[in-house]
Design an enzyme around this catalytic site. Structure first.
Site, PDB file in Angstrom:
ATOM      1  N   CYS A 132       0.805  -1.046   0.307  1.00  0.00           N
ATOM      2  CA  CYS A 132      -0.057   0.197  -0.276  1.00  0.00           C
ATOM      3  C   CYS A 132       0.660   1.254  -0.193  1.00  0.00           C
ATOM      4  O   CYS A 132       1.744   1.667   0.460  1.00  0.00           O
ATOM      5  CB  CYS A 132      -1.158  -0.025   1.406  1.00  0.00           C
ATOM      6  SG  CYS A 132      -2.439  -1.796   1.140  1.00  0.00           S
ATOM      7  N   CYS A 640      21.722 -23.898  -8.676  1.00  0.00           N
ATOM      8  CA  CYS A 640      22.224 -24.606 -10.273  1.00  0.00           C
ATOM      9  C   CYS A 640      24.117 -24.648 -10.080  1.00  0.00           C
ATOM     10  O   CYS A 640      24.443 -24.429  -9.600  1.00  0.00           O
ATOM     11  CB  CYS A 640      22.610 -23.732 -11.452  1.00  0.00           C
ATOM     12  SG  CYS A 640      23.216 -25.082 -12.529  1.00  0.00           S
TER      13      CYS A 640
END
Length: 718
Positions: A132, A640
């Protein structure tokens, strides 16, 4: 364990949503809410299997902040039998009866005046609603009658009024009713408010998401469920330092402040031998930390996604670099070598970081016989265009281009590439590969576009409409046997935990993630709380949100879930620290969360006296494997193993040995392709053409005439 919710048959979708909700973290304790001067404490008893309205004694509405329904209606809210849909319909009717924006604004401000005052003690960081523009707080309780009560506040009267409207609808609703309300149901309340309309829309949505998150937790607590997992590991950054939470975050954080001697050693050898370094975002955190620090002293170091790596190498060669070291997988060094040759820098040496194959599961999938069969089917269906992911070998691109006219793409431009191709050749059939998850996500994205208006579609691509999107879908194919082993890890378990613990956070996801994670991030994207795209898109999104928060100059806690390879964190932290450093008095906290499988978590000490300091990072001591990551690729960490073959020691060894006249590191050289395609052409020449087609598209926003001619020529030969 399933929540003990009994729902009507029409609520089956909600039932499945709540059917396997993980338990909350031990760090999230039950909050005892203050009602005026009296403290009301609910015991944790199992809920009845149905949240039917249990009549209870009337509450003193003047003593509780959880009393909007009683104030906003003429009768006691505890006696109301209104259903949530009816309440919402009535609210929408009121809103739509006001045609002038100023009247709608006054209507929202009127609702703000009805909102009971929230105790200052409830205006805590844990009750802040993220996303917000103004500061918004939300608290909730689950009554002994099985009904939800909410209270809220904001430093903006407009936001406060929006909270009041939502509480008017959901106050005294059952948990099931709260969970059934969707952000789309609020669409008719979005139009016509004065100023900042987009941010105002997000207030409706983000407050609702926070309501639902609190509802889930309160139901779990009421059932007496014992929390079974810790929060995901994370890094919390402020203007004054960094805190690492969890063993995986600890491993990432300890390399953010590399030894000066290592940085100096690398910088000296790079300068002396005129070496450029191009590295992918997914590098090992140790080497990224050193490279990031070295960039301040040597300009020819680039950390980027795969598309930019080759461009950076050309820039370095033009600046006088005699060698380029590539920290990535093999197809990246192939591309660098080929593009340098195309640019006339054949004499610039290109070196990998290992004499072994540095593979890639996606590139391997595109080299398999199944992919050749896929392309042969495409060649029999002209006019066809093969859109191949850049994360494939040069050989794959060359062989494919001779079978089917081919253009490369990245995760950031694939959607526009496909849309432009259909715009220029309306009868086209597109064959995307090899990433199955990305292919499925692209199709899902286009299916979502069929629910848009023509105006909304035109904002995405000006030459498309609802009819054209519907028309192209049957002619869009994707390979279904290729995945990135890293993004494959963002599966069901991780998604369920994100839904439960981080649904109100900023969600980032690479376009290669499985469909569940993609859908979650796309939903967040609709309310400007998420991004789906490339590594660079993710970095830009985080940078934008942090900059906006810095500009607001209020205390805030931004939380980002990193839905891609964990190696991204070094670049993310560097950007965030730079922004926070520009405002030394900032009270802003930025948390980067690493989604990790529960099998790979290691408990950390909660005793701050047991923590150690590395730079300005507070690192908790990890029982057992304090020096390890606490997780592995097999356990579900987004890391990875191929990329981690690019170590700092390898980089230093290669750099010190150059120009390697004795050919000691011959196996590290990124060799030129001397082999030929089936049609007798050099692989390097044919494989570069799809890349050049993409570069033309990026520069001119349309496919090159040469490629269009190749596609249509295949049709004419049919």
């Amino acid at each position: 364990m399933a929540l003990a919710l009994s729902v009507a048959p029409t609520s089956s979708s909600l039932s499945s949503l709540l059917s396997r909700t993980p338990n909350p973290s031990p760090n999230f304790r039950t909050t005892h809410l203050n009602f005026g001067s009296q403290r009301r404490i609910y015991t944790i008893n199992p809920l009845l299997r149905s949240f039917k309205c249990l009549q209870s004694s009337s509450r003193d509405v003047n003593a509780s902040p959880f009393s909007i329904s009683a104030i906003a209606s003429s009768s006691s809210s505890s006696q109301t039998t209104e259903l949530v849909p009816y309440k919402l319909q009535r609210l929408v009717k009121e809103f739509k009866s006001l045609t002038e924006p100023i009247d709608r604004l006054k209507w929202v401000l009127h609702y703000a005046s009805l909102l009971p005052q929230m105790p200052e003690s409830s205006k805590t960081e844990s009750n802040r609603v993220m996303g917000c523009t103004a500061r918004v707080w939300l608290d909730a309780e689950l009554g002994q009658d099985g009904k939800m009560r909410f209270c809220a506040d904001s430093d903006s009267d407009v936001s406060k009024g929006m909270c009041s409207c939502l509480i008017q609808v959901l106050d005294e609703a059952s948990p099931v009713e709260v969970m059934e309300l969707k952000t789309e149901d609020l669409a008719e309340l979005n139009v016509g408010l004065l100023g900042g309309e987009r941010s105002r829309v997000n207030t409706w949505y983000n407050v609702l998401v926070s309501m639902q998150k609190k509802t889930r937790r309160l139901v779990a607590e009421r059932e007496g469920k014992v929390p079974s997992f810790e929060p995901f590991p994370s890094l919390v950054l402020t203007a004054h330092g960094i805190e690492a939470k969890g063993s995986f975050a600890q491993a990432q954080a300890k390399y953010l402040f590399p030894e000066e001697s290592r940085v100096e050693e690398l910088v000296n050898v790079l300068k002396e031998k005129k070496i450029g370094v191009v590295a992918h975002f997914y590098m090992d955190p140790e080497v990224q930390g050193v490279l990031t620090a070295a960039q301040k002293h040597w300009p020819h170091i680039s950390i980027s996604d795969s598309l930019v790596m080759a461009d950076s190498a050309v820039t370095m060669a033009k600046a006088g670099c005699q060698f380029i070291t590539v920290l990535g997988v093999d197809f990246m060094s192939e591309n660098v070598r080929a593009i340098l040759d195309q640019a006339g820098f054949e004499k610039v040496g290109v070196y990998r970081m290992s004499d072994e194959t540095i593979g890639c599961s996606l590139a391997d999938a595109a080299s398999a016989p199944a992919y050749l069969n896929y392309l042969e089917a495409a060649s029999r269906s002209p006019p066809s265009l093969h859109v191949v992911y850049i994360n494939t070998s040069l050989e794959t691109k060359a062989f494919a281009h001779e079978l089917v006219p081919t253009i490369t793409c990245t995760s950031s431009n694939v959607v526009q590439t496909i849309l432009q191709a259909f715009a220029q050749m309306p009868e086209l059939t597109v064959w995307y590969g090899p990433d199955s998850y990305m292919g499925a996500n692209i199709v899902k994205l286009f299916q979502q576009m069929t629910l848009m208006t023509n105006e909304e579609i035109a904002n995405i691509h000006p030459k498309h409409s609802l009819d054209s999107i519907k028309s192209l879908l049957p002619r869009l194919h994707y390979f279904q046997e290729g995945t990135c082993i890293v993004h494959h890890l963002f599966g069901h378990e991780v998604v369920e935990r994100i839904k439960y613990m981080y649904c109100d956070a900023f969600l980032t996801a690479h376009l290669e993630v499985p469909g569940e994670m993609f859908s979650l991030a796309m939903e967040a994207k609709k309310r400007e709380m998420g991004v789906v795209g490339s590594t660079q898109n993710i970095l830009d999104f985080i940078k934008q949100k942090v900059q906006e928060a810095v500009d607001r100059n209020v205390d805030d806690h931004l939380q980002f879930v990193l839905g891609t390879e964990s190696g991204m964190v070094t670049s993310i932290v560097a950007v965030i620290r730079s922004l926070l450093g520009s405002s030394a008095n900032s009270k802003l906290k930025v948390e980067v969360v690493f989604p990790v499988s529960s099998d790979s978590m290691t408990k950390t000490s909660s005793d701050s006296s047991n923590s150690i300091k590395v730079g300005d990072v507070a690192l908790p001591v990890v029982p057992g494997v304090a020096g390890g990551e606490g997780c592995s690729i097999h356990g579900g960490c987004a890391s990875c193993p191929y990329m981690k073959m690019n170590s700092l020691s390898s980089l230093l060894k290669v750099c010190h040995k150059l120009p390697d006249l004795e050919n000691v590191y011959g196996g590290f050289i990124a060799e030129r392709f001397k082999r030929q395609t089936p049609q007798g052409k050099l692989i390097a020449d044919v494989g570069c053409e799809p890349i050049l087609h993409m570069r033309h598209f990026q520069a001119n926003k349309e496919l090159p005439d040469k490629l269009v001619h190749q596609v249509l020529s295949c049709e004419s030969k049919r």
